[in-house]
Write an enzyme that holds these catalytic residues in place. Structure first.
Site, mmCIF file in Angstrom:
data_model
loop_
_atom_site.group_PDB
_atom_site.id
_atom_site.type_symbol
_atom_site.label_atom_id
_atom_site.label_comp_id
_atom_site.label_asym_id
_atom_site.label_seq_id
_atom_site.Cartn_x
_atom_site.Cartn_y
_atom_site.Cartn_z
ATOM 1 N N GLN A 133 -15.149 2.719 -7.445
ATOM 2 C CA GLN A 133 -14.246 1.542 -6.939
ATOM 3 C C GLN A 133 -12.793 1.836 -6.533
ATOM 4 O O GLN A 133 -12.383 1.133 -5.755
ATOM 5 C CB GLN A 133 -14.564 0.229 -7.789
ATOM 6 C CG GLN A 133 -15.815 -0.154 -8.134
ATOM 7 C CD GLN A 133 -15.668 -1.124 -9.174
ATOM 8 O OE1 GLN A 133 -15.661 -2.509 -8.906
ATOM 9 N NE2 GLN A 133 -15.850 -0.692 -10.199
ATOM 10 N N TYR B 257 0.713 -1.252 -0.123
ATOM 11 C CA TYR B 257 -0.060 0.152 0.289
ATOM 12 C C TYR B 257 0.823 1.347 0.059
ATOM 13 O O TYR B 257 0.451 2.342 -0.568
ATOM 14 C CB TYR B 257 -0.930 -0.156 1.189
ATOM 15 C CG TYR B 257 -2.238 -1.054 0.901
ATOM 16 C CD1 TYR B 257 -2.238 -2.146 1.155
ATOM 17 C CD2 TYR B 257 -3.204 -0.450 0.002
ATOM 18 C CE1 TYR B 257 -3.252 -2.971 0.922
ATOM 19 C CE2 TYR B 257 -4.230 -1.126 -0.242
ATOM 20 C CZ TYR B 257 -4.270 -2.541 0.041
ATOM 21 O OH TYR B 257 -5.496 -3.259 -0.328
ATOM 22 N N HIS C 216 -15.101 1.334 -2.090
ATOM 23 C CA HIS C 216 -14.087 0.439 -1.468
ATOM 24 C C HIS C 216 -12.906 1.322 -0.613
ATOM 25 O O HIS C 216 -11.870 0.959 -0.063
ATOM 26 C CB HIS C 216 -13.034 -0.062 -2.516
ATOM 27 C CG HIS C 216 -14.013 -1.108 -3.262
ATOM 28 N ND1 HIS C 216 -13.787 -1.604 -4.715
ATOM 29 C CD2 HIS C 216 -15.214 -1.866 -3.166
ATOM 30 C CE1 HIS C 216 -14.454 -2.593 -5.168
ATOM 31 N NE2 HIS C 216 -15.424 -2.501 -4.038
ATOM 32 N N THR D 38 -14.256 -0.163 -15.643
ATOM 33 C CA THR D 38 -13.953 -1.115 -14.904
ATOM 34 C C THR D 38 -14.398 -2.728 -15.653
ATOM 35 O O THR D 38 -14.992 -2.447 -16.408
ATOM 36 C CB THR D 38 -15.274 -1.028 -13.637
ATOM 37 O OG1 THR D 38 -15.201 -2.090 -12.636
ATOM 38 C CG2 THR D 38 -16.655 -0.872 -14.321
HETATM 39 C C1 BV8 Z 1 -17.900 -8.579 0.152
HETATM 40 C C2 BV8 Z 1 -9.283 -3.072 -2.027
HETATM 41 C C3 BV8 Z 1 -18.949 -9.952 1.642
HETATM 42 C C4 BV8 Z 1 -8.749 -1.651 -2.217
HETATM 43 C C5 BV8 Z 1 -10.798 -4.170 -3.680
HETATM 44 C C6 BV8 Z 1 -21.239 -11.616 -4.718
HETATM 45 C C7 BV8 Z 1 -21.545 -10.460 -3.752
HETATM 46 C C8 BV8 Z 1 -20.866 -10.373 -2.904
HETATM 47 C C9 BV8 Z 1 -19.461 -10.580 -2.825
HETATM 48 C C10 BV8 Z 1 -18.829 -11.518 -3.724
HETATM 49 C C11 BV8 Z 1 -19.757 -12.032 -4.397
HETATM 50 N N1 BV8 Z 1 -18.808 -13.009 -5.523
HETATM 51 C C12 BV8 Z 1 -17.822 -13.003 -4.933
HETATM 52 C C13 BV8 Z 1 -17.733 -12.030 -3.855
HETATM 53 C C14 BV8 Z 1 -16.436 -11.782 -2.944
HETATM 54 C C15 BV8 Z 1 -15.642 -10.505 -3.551
HETATM 55 C C16 BV8 Z 1 -15.758 -10.665 -4.914
HETATM 56 O O1 BV8 Z 1 -16.209 -9.898 -5.786
HETATM 57 N N2 BV8 Z 1 -14.628 -11.462 -5.645
HETATM 58 C C17 BV8 Z 1 -14.414 -11.325 -7.167
HETATM 59 C C18 BV8 Z 1 -12.838 -11.094 -7.470
HETATM 60 C C19 BV8 Z 1 -14.917 -12.586 -7.646
HETATM 61 N N3 BV8 Z 1 -16.164 -9.443 -3.067
HETATM 62 C C20 BV8 Z 1 -15.912 -8.967 -1.995
HETATM 63 O O2 BV8 Z 1 -15.194 -9.541 -1.200
HETATM 64 C C21 BV8 Z 1 -16.402 -7.700 -1.345
HETATM 65 N N4 BV8 Z 1 -17.064 -7.851 -0.069
HETATM 66 O O3 BV8 Z 1 -18.943 -8.529 -0.614
HETATM 67 O O4 BV8 Z 1 -17.979 -9.177 1.287
HETATM 68 C C22 BV8 Z 1 -19.596 -9.708 2.733
HETATM 69 C C23 BV8 Z 1 -20.812 -9.472 2.505
HETATM 70 C C24 BV8 Z 1 -21.586 -9.420 3.907
HETATM 71 C C25 BV8 Z 1 -20.889 -9.191 5.054
HETATM 72 C C26 BV8 Z 1 -19.627 -9.519 5.265
HETATM 73 C C27 BV8 Z 1 -18.971 -9.695 4.005
HETATM 74 C C28 BV8 Z 1 -15.193 -6.504 -1.282
HETATM 75 C C29 BV8 Z 1 -14.639 -6.299 -2.859
HETATM 76 C C30 BV8 Z 1 -13.955 -5.111 -2.582
HETATM 77 C C31 BV8 Z 1 -12.504 -5.832 -2.617
HETATM 78 N N5 BV8 Z 1 -11.458 -4.704 -2.578
HETATM 79 N N6 BV8 Z 1 -9.608 -3.530 -3.502
HETATM 80 C C32 BV8 Z 1 -7.649 -1.534 -2.802
HETATM 81 O O5 BV8 Z 1 -6.509 -2.210 -2.341
HETATM 82 O O6 BV8 Z 1 -7.565 -1.120 -3.913
HETATM 83 S S1 BV8 Z 1 -11.125 -4.973 -5.130
HETATM 84 C C33 BV8 Z 1 -10.090 -4.014 -6.372
HETATM 85 O O7 BV8 Z 1 -11.009 -4.608 -7.594
HETATM 86 C C34 BV8 Z 1 -10.232 -2.499 -6.482
HETATM 87 O O8 BV8 Z 1 -10.809 -2.152 -5.267
HETATM 88 C C35 BV8 Z 1 -11.035 -2.302 -7.454
HETATM 89 O O9 BV8 Z 1 -11.492 -1.149 -7.709
HETATM 90 C C36 BV8 Z 1 -11.714 -3.386 -7.754
HETATM 91 C C37 BV8 Z 1 -12.389 -3.422 -9.241
HETATM 92 O O10 BV8 Z 1 -11.219 -3.479 -10.001
HETATM 93 P P1 BV8 Z 1 -11.705 -2.466 -11.371
HETATM 94 O O11 BV8 Z 1 -11.621 -1.166 -10.911
HETATM 95 O O12 BV8 Z 1 -12.823 -2.785 -12.338
HETATM 96 O O13 BV8 Z 1 -10.217 -2.456 -12.239
HETATM 97 P P2 BV8 Z 1 -9.617 -3.723 -13.018
HETATM 98 O O14 BV8 Z 1 -8.120 -3.551 -13.178
HETATM 99 O O15 BV8 Z 1 -10.207 -4.849 -12.936
HETATM 100 O O16 BV8 Z 1 -10.594 -3.374 -14.492
HETATM 101 C C38 BV8 Z 1 -9.918 -1.924 -15.088
HETATM 102 C C39 BV8 Z 1 -10.808 -1.807 -16.382
HETATM 103 O O17 BV8 Z 1 -10.664 -0.579 -16.981
HETATM 104 C C40 BV8 Z 1 -10.696 -2.977 -17.271
HETATM 105 O O18 BV8 Z 1 -11.840 -3.438 -17.616
HETATM 106 C C41 BV8 Z 1 -9.928 -2.276 -18.530
HETATM 107 O O19 BV8 Z 1 -10.409 -2.795 -19.624
HETATM 108 C C42 BV8 Z 1 -10.229 -0.913 -18.423
HETATM 109 N N7 BV8 Z 1 -9.453 0.091 -18.609
HETATM 110 C C43 BV8 Z 1 -8.152 0.109 -18.745
HETATM 111 N N8 BV8 Z 1 -7.396 1.349 -19.067
HETATM 112 C C44 BV8 Z 1 -8.702 2.061 -19.444
HETATM 113 C C45 BV8 Z 1 -9.841 1.205 -19.342
HETATM 114 N N9 BV8 Z 1 -11.033 1.904 -19.479
HETATM 115 C C46 BV8 Z 1 -11.220 3.092 -20.038
HETATM 116 N N10 BV8 Z 1 -10.051 3.705 -20.221
HETATM 117 C C47 BV8 Z 1 -9.138 3.594 -20.118
HETATM 118 N N11 BV8 Z 1 -7.638 3.981 -20.341
#
Ligand code: BV8
Ligand code: ZN
Length: 246
Positions: free
Chosen positions: A100, A66, A118, A187
């Protein structure tokens, strides 16, 4: 990719606009995304770093990651995409920005109301007494930070397996249910519950415009897909001509 007339007219006729952004909107500010080709998760695995278990097991390594990201973000400037959304907030009749991202670049670009689903990389939280404070110190060499109560401090972000801040989540859901236009920018839409806001908007009757350099799992349900960089598409979409009736 030009901004289509359909996207322009959806923006022009929108009464209540919601925006959901992800790491892609900060990519042009030099901040690596999570899942892209040079993504942060390529070098690390989220399970090893962005979880409470990882921090409990090895706080120094997690904190150093971090700290490295804080130093990188501290050098970054908001880009034209962030600035275009800050302008839109000024002129739209009703506007909610949901992000996010934890980098604070929307606020640095002038966005006033930002729902940080987040958390923020600039906040620290005590692991014991729950105290939370803003800390922008990036000079230290990545030393662990302690609360006044003596307990270890952690980044004020939401890790995998942790709930989103309740008030923030409720406000985001409310805005999504009541908007008539959702802009989804930069996203991969794979992290829940944040990604669930896109189908929720659509099922609540809103039109959805997706701005991304490549398709996402949500591309099949959006009304308009604008393929390209957010830093180019958003200023083009949010130029005066599209805002005439806002
Ligand atoms: C929770 C920490 C449960 C901070 C992050 C269903 C329901 C609920 C939960 C789940 C579920 N299914 C699975 C889960 C569990 C989990 C989850 O989603 N897992 C995934 C991986 C399957 N979710 C959780 O654990 C969440 N908590 O629900 O808890 C609960 C419920 C009740 C009670 C108790 C517990 C918590 C999720 C948060 C996790 N923390 N980060 C940090 O260190 O940053 S997640 C991480 O991914 C970041 O925060 C980020 O914001 C997030 C999403 O990623 P993106 O922002 O989309 O970034 P990414 O790189 O993936 O994509 C970039 C995009 O931009 C691409 O599409 C690319 O093409 C595009 N791009 C690139 N350049 C450009 C562009 N677009 C335009 N212009 C450009 N120039
Ligand atoms: Zn404390």
């Amino acid at each position: 990719m030009p901004v289509t007339e359909e996207a322009r007219s959806l923006l022009k006729s929108a009464k209540s606009i919601a925006v959901l952004t992800g790491a892609g909107i900060s990519a042009e500010s030099g901040i690596p995304t999570f899942r892209g080709a040079a993504g942060l998760w390529k070098q690390f695995r989220p399970e090893e770093l962005a979880t409470p278990e990882a921090f409990a097991r090895d706080p120094q390594t997690v904190w150093e990651w971090y700290h490295w990201r804080r130093k990188l973000i501290a050098q970054a400037k908001p880009n034209a995409g962030h600035q275009a959304l800050a302008r839109l907030e000024q002129v739209a009749p009703s506007f909610t920005l949901i992000t996010q991202n934890v980098d604070g670049l929307h606020q640095a670009a002038g966005s006033k109301e930002v729902l940080e689903l987040h958390g923020s990389i600039w906040k620290l939280r005590c692991t014991q007494c729950g105290c939370e404070w803003v800390d922008r110190n990036t000079s230290e060499s990545g030393q662990l930070v302690y609360c006044q109560c003596g307990a270890l401090a952690r980044p004020g972000v939401v890790w995998f397996g942790e709930s989103l801040p309740p008030g923030v989540w409720q406000s985001a859901e409310q805005a999504i249910k009541s908007c008539d236009l959702l802009l989804v920018a930069g996203t991969s839409a794979v992290v829940y519950p944040a990604a669930g806001l896109v189908p929720l908007a659509s099922s609540s009757g809103a039109k959805v415009i997706e701005i991304n350099i490549e398709p996402s799992p949500m591309s099949g349900i959006v009304n308009v897909q604008l393929t390209g960089r957010a830093g180019e598409i958003l200023p083009n979409l949010i130029q005066e001509s599209s805002l005439a009736n806002l």
